[in-house]
Design a protein around this motif. Structure first.
Motif, PDB file in Angstrom:
ATOM      1  N   LEU A 221     -13.651  -0.871   2.488  1.00 38.01           N
ATOM      2  CA  LEU A 221     -12.692  -2.168   2.159  1.00 38.01           C
ATOM      3  C   LEU A 221     -13.210  -3.452   2.922  1.00 38.01           C
ATOM      4  CD1 LEU A 221      -9.243  -0.452   2.448  1.00 38.01           C
ATOM      5  CD2 LEU A 221     -10.322  -1.253   0.353  1.00 38.01           C
TER       6      LEU A 221
ATOM      7  N   VAL B 251       0.859  -1.166   0.093  1.00 42.09           N
ATOM      8  CA  VAL B 251       0.039  -0.044   0.197  1.00 42.09           C
ATOM      9  C   VAL B 251       0.822   1.339  -0.142  1.00 42.09           C
ATOM     10  CG1 VAL B 251      -1.633   1.362   1.439  1.00 42.09           C
ATOM     11  CG2 VAL B 251      -1.795  -1.065   1.196  1.00 42.09           C
TER      12      VAL B 251
ATOM     13  N   GLU C 136      -5.208   0.515   6.597  1.00 34.72           N
ATOM     14  CA  GLU C 136      -5.520   0.181   5.200  1.00 34.72           C
ATOM     15  C   GLU C 136      -4.796  -1.452   4.850  1.00 34.72           C
ATOM     16  OE1 GLU C 136      -5.887   1.462   0.496  1.00 34.72           O
ATOM     17  OE2 GLU C 136      -4.920   2.708   2.064  1.00 34.72           O
TER      18      GLU C 136
ATOM     19  N   GLN D  85      -2.057   5.384   8.682  1.00 35.31           N
ATOM     20  CA  GLN D  85      -2.970   5.147   7.670  1.00 35.31           C
ATOM     21  C   GLN D  85      -2.748   3.870   6.743  1.00 35.31           C
ATOM     22  OE1 GLN D  85      -2.319   8.278   9.044  1.00 35.31           O
ATOM     23  NE2 GLN D  85      -4.276   8.151  10.044  1.00 35.31           N
ATOM     24  N   HIS D  86      -1.462   3.835   6.046  1.00 33.46           N
ATOM     25  CA  HIS D  86      -1.147   2.613   5.765  1.00 33.46           C
ATOM     26  C   HIS D  86      -1.298   1.664   6.263  1.00 33.46           C
ATOM     27  CE1 HIS D  86       1.528   5.893   3.672  1.00 33.46           C
ATOM     28  NE2 HIS D  86       0.614   5.684   2.766  1.00 33.46           N
TER      29      HIS D  86
ATOM     30  N   TYR E 168     -11.171   3.666  11.674  1.00 33.69           N
ATOM     31  CA  TYR E 168     -11.024   3.090  10.444  1.00 33.69           C
ATOM     32  C   TYR E 168     -12.310   3.523   9.405  1.00 33.69           C
ATOM     33  CZ  TYR E 168     -15.183   0.016  12.125  1.00 33.69           C
ATOM     34  OH  TYR E 168     -16.328  -0.310  12.727  1.00 33.69           O
TER      35      TYR E 168
ATOM     36  N   TYR F 124     -11.919   3.564   5.827  1.00 28.72           N
ATOM     37  CA  TYR F 124     -11.522   2.304   5.205  1.00 28.72           C
ATOM     38  C   TYR F 124     -12.552   1.300   5.215  1.00 28.72           C
ATOM     39  CZ  TYR F 124      -7.138   4.583   5.492  1.00 28.72           C
ATOM     40  OH  TYR F 124      -6.077   5.306   5.575  1.00 28.72           O
TER      41      TYR F 124
END
Length: 143
Positions: free
Chosen positions: A141, A94, A110, A106-107, A135, A138
């Protein structure tokens, strides 16, 4: 029961126990074997994981490493190293795809969501909520 019958029952019981444990072990060995098989691009899933871990190694900071440890903390001890590696690979992927200069929280969130199988989403959500990790960006996802 006669002594010979009870001994036969004992042997039969242990035969089923051994068969069960060999079946469980075979299942996990087969899953590991499937990850090693090359895909259409010539690299296996494990090859890609190793690639992303190595390619993103310089992007990790002490803060992001500590956050990764927090994310893998609910994984049982014997499986934690494997989980850490696959989650770190997804986080690295990512971060590299976004052209980041370092791995951020944040990476990590995710990548953690993307690396988690759908069957574990319920426990993933409860873990994130219990630890106060936002979260919401995201949430898409998790569908």
């Amino acid at each position: 029961m006669m002594p010979s019958q009870s001994f036969m029952m004992f042997l039969l019981f242990w035969g089923f126990v051994l068969l069960f444990f060999m079946s469980v072990g075979g299942f996990f060995m087969f899953r590991k074997f499937m990850k090693v098989l090359p895909k259409a691009d010539g690299k296996s899933k494990l090859d890609w994981q190793n690639h992303y871990v190595e390619a993103s190694r310089h992007l990790w900071t002490d803060t992001s490493k500590a956050f990764l440890e927090k994310l893998v903390s609910p994984v049982p001890g014997p499986f934690r190293d494997i989980a850490r590696h696959s989650i770190a690979a997804k986080i690295g992927q990512v971060a590299l795809e976004k052209g980041a200069r370092e791995v951020t929280e944040q990476h990590c969130i995710e990548g953690y969501i993307l690396a988690t199988p759908k069957r574990d989403y319920k426990s993933l959500i409860s873990f994130l909520e219990k630890n106060g990790i936002d979260y919401t960006p995201y949430r898409h996802l998790l569908n």
